[in-house]
Design a protein around this motif. Structure first.
Motif, mmCIF file in Angstrom:
data_model
loop_
_atom_site.group_PDB
_atom_site.id
_atom_site.type_symbol
_atom_site.label_atom_id
_atom_site.label_comp_id
_atom_site.label_asym_id
_atom_site.label_seq_id
_atom_site.Cartn_x
_atom_site.Cartn_y
_atom_site.Cartn_z
ATOM 1 N N HIS A 82 30.306 31.309 15.167
ATOM 2 C CA HIS A 82 31.583 30.868 14.610
ATOM 3 C C HIS A 82 32.500 30.282 15.680
ATOM 4 N N PHE B 191 20.613 36.287 26.789
ATOM 5 C CA PHE B 191 19.729 36.944 25.838
ATOM 6 C C PHE B 191 18.565 36.055 25.439
ATOM 7 N N LEU C 61 32.148 34.711 34.284
ATOM 8 C CA LEU C 61 32.903 35.810 34.895
ATOM 9 C C LEU C 61 32.454 36.071 36.326
ATOM 10 N N THR D 26 35.018 43.444 20.352
ATOM 11 C CA THR D 26 33.810 42.851 19.793
ATOM 12 C C THR D 26 33.868 42.869 18.278
ATOM 13 N N PHE E 282 27.781 32.868 19.813
ATOM 14 C CA PHE E 282 28.580 33.220 18.633
ATOM 15 C C PHE E 282 28.630 32.015 17.698
ATOM 16 N N ALA F 164 28.785 49.045 28.796
ATOM 17 C CA ALA F 164 28.482 47.668 29.193
ATOM 18 C C ALA F 164 29.750 46.922 29.577
ATOM 19 N N SER G 143 22.106 41.057 19.150
ATOM 20 C CA SER G 143 22.379 40.598 20.508
ATOM 21 C C SER G 143 23.734 39.908 20.609
ATOM 22 N N LEU G 144 24.300 39.486 19.452
ATOM 23 C CA LEU G 144 25.645 38.907 19.497
ATOM 24 C C LEU G 144 26.649 39.944 19.966
ATOM 25 N N ALA H 64 22.057 34.491 21.723
ATOM 26 C CA ALA H 64 23.206 35.217 21.169
ATOM 27 C C ALA H 64 24.506 34.436 21.290
ATOM 28 N N GLU I 215 25.929 42.572 21.670
ATOM 29 C CA GLU I 215 25.604 42.961 23.038
ATOM 30 C C GLU I 215 26.092 41.919 24.031
ATOM 31 N N ALA I 216 25.967 40.639 23.648
ATOM 32 C CA ALA I 216 26.463 39.572 24.514
ATOM 33 C C ALA I 216 27.951 39.769 24.749
ATOM 34 N N SER I 217 28.660 40.107 23.670
ATOM 35 C CA SER I 217 30.098 40.310 23.799
ATOM 36 C C SER I 217 30.398 41.494 24.709
ATOM 37 N N LEU I 218 29.608 42.565 24.569
ATOM 38 C CA LEU I 218 29.827 43.751 25.402
ATOM 39 C C LEU I 218 29.607 43.431 26.872
ATOM 40 N N THR I 219 28.532 42.700 27.175
ATOM 41 C CA THR I 219 28.266 42.423 28.579
ATOM 42 C C THR I 219 29.286 41.452 29.152
ATOM 43 N N LEU I 220 30.010 40.756 28.280
ATOM 44 C CA LEU I 220 31.058 39.870 28.775
ATOM 45 C C LEU I 220 32.369 40.618 28.951
ATOM 46 N N VAL J 223 34.053 39.135 17.085
ATOM 47 C CA VAL J 223 32.718 38.615 16.788
ATOM 48 C C VAL J 223 32.218 39.081 15.425
ATOM 49 N N ARG K 72 27.886 30.789 29.818
ATOM 50 C CA ARG K 72 28.711 31.894 29.347
ATOM 51 C C ARG K 72 28.511 33.130 30.221
ATOM 52 N N TYR L 105 34.874 32.926 26.104
ATOM 53 C CA TYR L 105 35.055 34.235 25.466
ATOM 54 C C TYR L 105 35.257 35.332 26.498
ATOM 55 N N ASP M 255 22.447 38.950 14.199
ATOM 56 C CA ASP M 255 21.640 39.461 15.297
ATOM 57 C C ASP M 255 22.455 40.430 16.163
ATOM 58 N N LEU N 65 32.333 37.096 11.265
ATOM 59 C CA LEU N 65 31.051 36.817 10.623
ATOM 60 C C LEU N 65 30.891 37.600 9.331
ATOM 61 N N VAL O 213 28.463 42.894 34.925
ATOM 62 C CA VAL O 213 27.111 42.387 34.762
ATOM 63 C C VAL O 213 27.103 41.463 33.558
ATOM 64 N N LEU P 292 23.608 48.498 28.116
ATOM 65 C CA LEU P 292 23.378 48.469 26.665
ATOM 66 C C LEU P 292 22.537 49.659 26.241
#
Lengths: 725, 359
Positions: B93, B85, B154, A626, B91, B76, A611-612, B89, A614-619, A630, B150, B102, A609, A634, B81, B56
């Protein structure tokens, strides 16, 4: 704006000032920094004036970067300076050649012969990379690709590499075919060369004269594709729709073509059916059939290619047969159709697009095949061997090789285009990932018996072929003297203990070590570029994505012989002069095999997906982080698959590398072909057997470590064939 | 990097994909510590707007600022921010704690400290004891909490939710949305929240931005939207509404005299001039009874009756003007059968005048 532009600009400038600009044959530092080993700055001072303007974009970029204000106009300047600088670097490289201006109009404008220069070296490389990345950083600063430097730079880098190592060589072949000996544009000779009767002649229909080489190629390809697809279908139906007890050998058969060097089957056929072959000998002694040279020619190549490509058709068709929903056949059953009727009216029509796909795939493979026609061809010439002899034969004629290459390229590209564009959309099979309920219907009896009748003898034949290689490598001479001996292995792989320590004195060792070295270098690069390209093709949205996709797939569709010829034409002269070493072999493997990694990667990424990421980017993780933390974890299975494939293909390829090997870097395959040429069959098959066993061990080892089960010679294509894109 | 909740400002933001305009000239402000919902039907551009805040997507024109800082061209990763999701989303693994840790760990926080921060947020969402599980071993509601933890770890200036409840079953949805609201209030977070469920929006928001066809239809507090919709679209989307064509005769002070078929009433004109307009009435404010006096009533007959447990739902076909109304009547004293003649009385306090242009 962060530190990146400063580092890039400073590195570029440093390389401009301190690194030798041109390639150096024998480093000695005597002429550093003003002579042959001069730096760009040194040379510019000494009169190589066209290198001077390159300092300007680097200096300006450094100034901008040092001002360090997060300002959009800065980014625009970086983009403009970076790309203009890079374009100038390329332009001067292509304009100023070894013997002066490279183009007539430059001669006319500035007077012949003009300045001269050698191929670009380390300094030029670093400056070029710095300028390219500065430009990409600028574009990212302007908000391209969501302002992501890593993505923009990757696109820039991959695009540049593909342009340089896929498009540029092909373009060189085209121009070389269009120009005559004096370097003039010449359309008429080109048309003459392309439509030559030796290529397209049809005299063979009337009398005994040989047909045009293009017709030979096409006829052979059609026959091979037809037979391979039929066998592949029979195998696929047996594997999935019967209770056949020997399914394990079928599975083994799918792995064999990946690890078998392409000409080995041809070699085995000679050992069986040649004039002193094993089978010929038995026939002569028992029935008095006088051995002839019938195996050399169309029949021999045909048999060898079918042996090699039937497993590929099998791989494609297994996917197709698996993809058929049993519900469809069950629906027909509930409508009271008989089993044979169902096969005829439901199963078969649904299989047809897959069959066409397998057919075209084998067609392309057959046209591109070089090893078998080389070993078995005799007087029967096909395009790939004709190209080879036009380059290395007694009458070297590069423009003729180019013209032949264009014909072969067009033929394979047509097949490829049909397969991609037409069949890609036509496939009925759906791989939804949901388990389809229902039971697979057993085959109608008549069809089942037909499948057995076709498949079982062929399976036995295949194993006989491999058996003769292994048996042959342990006897004195196949067909004449079956005394067991290790002589062949001793010649090839002798290791002596001398006073200086262990000494690898076998004749095969140098090429063996060179091959392993190149394969080990190429495999990680191939996988890296393939997966990176897959990431770029599936994740960020940018203009020119389709072009990138096309370019990457193109490098797959070009036959190896054409790649070989085009690399010689393109990279034997400045500005990029890399022939005669390990580099060109690595480059060749990377760009020939990376589409497989790319396809495996795209398929795997489609399952992950978005969004995985994207989730990493927003973090707060950048794209590089990423990708590393991530996406890559995978993608492990795809990574393994492309690593294995890249390694094995680099060990077994022959068509492209035969043009590119040098005395220092002779590859295993080319060495074996040399032995066959010299009639030393013993060493050739011993070496082949050793390679096959080695590769089998490597694959089993990696598979047991990672648990990857199946791998096709062209898994990419089987994916394309099995799933509508 | 750490700052309190910050304001989000959109100034004339446009996002185009080729010929398609996904967000068209959108301006709004989210105040610090406020929960603002982006509400609209699917394809209205609300998720794109959220992704523009996250970085994004990049705005084609216009500017976006967070905490007073222009971030229009920042990626992003460079914006403070976080986002929860729709699919969570997580992870696959990584374990729960690795997922939550993370954020800090990619920011270069030491491993032990990152873990500490993660554990703190895991406790906050009530998942202690599950931190070593893989996401696939958790229930939907638990996965959602991990996603929230998650995103919180931050301590972002702005927290974004993209339809966070859509993968939960109906009962859980109610509880989780209350938890999100409580969390937001107690931590004083700035939250932008995307949903297509108007009830959800009304329940959790300080303010709602209603979007339609890539544009902002209305911005206001839940009550404002519900009681004073500026368009037929808003009236109908935020709680269903009956829209009855009407004619505004003249405005007189605060009130305008409005004609609906045979009936005349005085309604607050809300800046609507003379001419065609609509009157919006909520279904449960429609009062129906047997026809009696003829004046100030709309006559019609019952076209549908549905028994829905605690109330009856009537469809009433009015003859002049020709329109079908929905009326929701709590278990009535007097039930009407299908086909019965009824009269609808419009109470000026329960009707709102809505401009006609966007009908």
């Amino acid at each position: 704006m962060n530190r990146t532009p400063r580092v890039l600009a400073a590195t570029g400038l440093l390389a401009y000032i301190a690194l030798p600009w041109y390639t150096i044959e024998n480093p000695s530092l005597t002429s550093y920094p003003f002579g042959d080993e001069g730096t760009a700055l040194g040379l510019a001072i000494m009169g190589t004036w066209w290198l001077l303007p390159l300092a300007l974009p680097l200096l300006l970029c450094l100034c901008i970067a040092l001002r360090n204000r997060p300002d959009e106009s800065c980014a625009e300047w970086l983009a403009v300076l970076g790309f203009v600088g890079f374009a100038y670097l390329l332009a001067q490289g292509f304009a100023v050649g070894l013997h002066g201006w490279n183009a007539e109009w430059l001669n006319a404008l500035f007077g012949a012969p003009g300045p001269k220069q050698q191929g670009m070296g380390f300094g030029a490389l670093v400056v070029g990379v710095a300028l390219l990345f500065l430009g990409c950083r600028g574009l990212a600063g302007m908000g391209w690709c969501r302002g992501d430097t890593f993505i923009v730079s990757s696109i820039g880098a991959v695009g540049m590499l593909l342009a340089l190592f896929v498009f540029y060589p092909v373009a060189t072949i085209l121009t070389s075919a269009f120009t005559d000996d004096k370097g003039q544009m010449a359309i008429a000779p080109f048309v003459e060369k392309i439509t030559d009767s030796s290529i397209w002649g049809l005299k063979c229909l009337g009398n005994g004269v040989a047909c045009g080489v293009a017709w030979n190629t096409i006829v052979l390809a059609v026959l091979t594709a037809f037979a391979s697809t039929t066998l592949g279908l029979a195998f696929a139906l047996i594997a999935l729709r019967t209770k056949f007890r020997f399914k394990a050998p079928l599975r083994v058969m799918t792995v064999l073509p990946i690890i078998t060097p392409p000409f080995v089957i041809g070699l085995a056929l000679i050992l069986m059916f040649g004039r002193s072959g094993a089978v010929s000998g038995i026939l002569f002694r028992t029935f008095g059939v006088v051995p002839t040279r019938w195996i050399y020619g169309l029949t021999g190549i045909f048999i060898a290619q079918v042996l090699a490509f039937a497993p590929i058709a099998f791989l494609v068709l297994v996917g197709v047969v698996q993809g058929l929903s049993p519900a469809l056949e069950e629906a027909a059953q509930t409508l009271r159709a008989k089993r044979l009727t169902i096969f005829r009216t439901v199963t078969w029509p649904l299989l047809r697009p897959g069959l066409a796909s397998a057919f075209l795939l084998c067609l392309i493979e057959s046209m591109a095949d070089f090893g078998n026609p080389l070993v078995l061809g005799g007087n029967f010439e096909v395009l790939s061997t004709k190209i080879f002899f036009a380059v290395v034969g007694a009458a070297t004629d590069q423009s003729r090789a180019a013209a032949l290459s264009i014909v072969l390229l067009l033929l394979t590209l047509i097949g490829f285009a049909v397969q991609q564009l037409w069949l890609g959309k036509k496939s009925f099979t759906t791989l939804s990932g949901k388990g389809d309920p229902g039971l697979l219907m057993p085959l109608p009896t008549s069809i089942r018996l037909a499948c057995y009748a076709v498949a079982v003898p062929w399976l036995v034949f295949t194993f006989a072929v491999y058996a003769i290689i292994f048996i042959g490598s342990f006897v004195k001479a196949v067909g004449r003297d079956y005394t067991p001996t290790l002589a062949s292995y001793e010649i090839a792989f002798r290791v002596e203990h001398t006073s200086f320590g262990w000494f690898f004195s076998g004749s095969a060792w140098p090429s063996f070590f060179a091959t392993v070295e190149i394969a080990l270098l190429a495999a990680p690069l191939t996988a890296a570029i393939g997966l990176l390209t897959a990431y770029l093709l599936t994740r960020p949205d940018f203009h020119g994505r389709r072009a990138l996709d096309f370019a990457a797939m193109l490098s797959f569709a070009i036959p190896g012989t054409v790649v070989g010829v085009s690399y010689i034409l393109a990279f034997n002269v400045p500005p990029i002069e890399i022939t005669g070493g390990a580099l060109i072999l690595v480059v060749c493997f990377v760009f020939r095999n990376m589409p497989v990694g790319m396809r495996a990667g795209t398929a795997a990424l489609a399952q992950i997906d978005k969004s995985l990421d994207e989730a990493s980017l927003t973090l707060g993780a950048r794209s590089l982080t990423t990708f590393a933390r991530v996406v890559l974890p995978l993608l492990r299975p795809a990574l393994t698959a492309s690593l294995i494939y890249a390694f094995v293909r680099a060990m077994t390829a022959v068509s492209a590398v035969i043009f590119l090997v040098s005395a220092q870097y002779n590859m295993a395959t080319t060495y074996i072909i040399g032995r066959v040429d010299a009639g030393e069959y013993g060493v050739a098959i011993a070496y082949s057997a050793a390679l096959i066993v080695l590769m089998l061990v490597v694959i089993l080892l990696i598979e047991s470590l990672v648990g990857e089960r199946r791998l096709g010679r062209r898994p990419a294509m089987s994916n394309v064939a099995a799933a509508p894109t | 990097m750490k700052r309190g909740p910050a304001a989000v400002e959109f100034h004339r933001v446009v996002k185009r994909y080729g010929d398609v305009t996904a967000v068209d000239d959108v301006s709004f402000t989210i105040a610090p510590g406020e929960l603002v919902t982006l509400l609209g039907p699917s394809g209205c551009g609300k998720t794109t707007t959220l992704r523009l805040i996250a970085g994004l997507e990049m705005a084609t024109t216009g500017s976006i600022s967070i905490g007073g800082l222009d971030v229009t061209r920042r990626s992003a990763a460079e914006r403070n921010v976080s986002m929860v999701f729709q699919s969570y989303a997580l992870f696959p693994h990584m374990s729960v704690v690795e997922n939550v840790a993370y954020g800090p760990s990619v920011q270069g926080v030491r491993k032990a400290r990152a873990r500490e921060m993660a554990m703190e947020k895991i406790a906050l969402v009530g998942l202690e004891g599950l931190e070593q599980r893989a996401p696939s071993e958790l229930s939907g509601g638990q996965q959602q909490r991990v996603a929230v933890a998650r995103a919180l770890v931050l301590e972002p200036e702005v927290l974004l939710f993209d339809e966070p409840l859509s993968n939960l079953d109906a009962k859980l949805r109610r509880r989780v949305r209350e938890e999100i609201r409580e969390l937001q209030l107690s931590l004083g977070l700035t939250v932008a929240y995307v949903t297509h469920d108007q009830e959800e929006a009304l329940a959790v928001s300080d303010r709602i931005i209603v979007m339609s066809n890539a544009r902002v239809a209305q911005i206001g507090a839940p009550r404002e939207l519900y009681e004073a919709p500026v368009s037929c679209f808003v009236a109908d989307f935020v709680g269903a509404a009956n829209l009855i064509p009407a004619e505004v005769d003249k405005a007189d002070g605060e009130l305008a005299s409005v004609r609906i078929g045979p009936c005349h009433l005085k309604l607050a004109h809300r800046g609507i001039g003379p001419g065609k307009a609509y009157v919006a009435i909520r279904p449960y404010r429609v009062s129906i009874g047997p026809p009696c006096c003829g004046n100030g009533e709309l006559e019609g007959h019952v076209s549908k009756v549905a028994y829905v447990g605690d109330h009856l739902e009537y469809g009433v076909r009015i003859s002049v003007p020709a329109v079908e109304l929905i009326a929701i009547v709590p278990e009535p004293m007097q039930a009407f059968a299908k086909g019965a003649k009824v009269a609808v009385k419009i109470n000026p306090t329960s009707a709102v005048l809505v401009p006609a242009d966007q009908a």
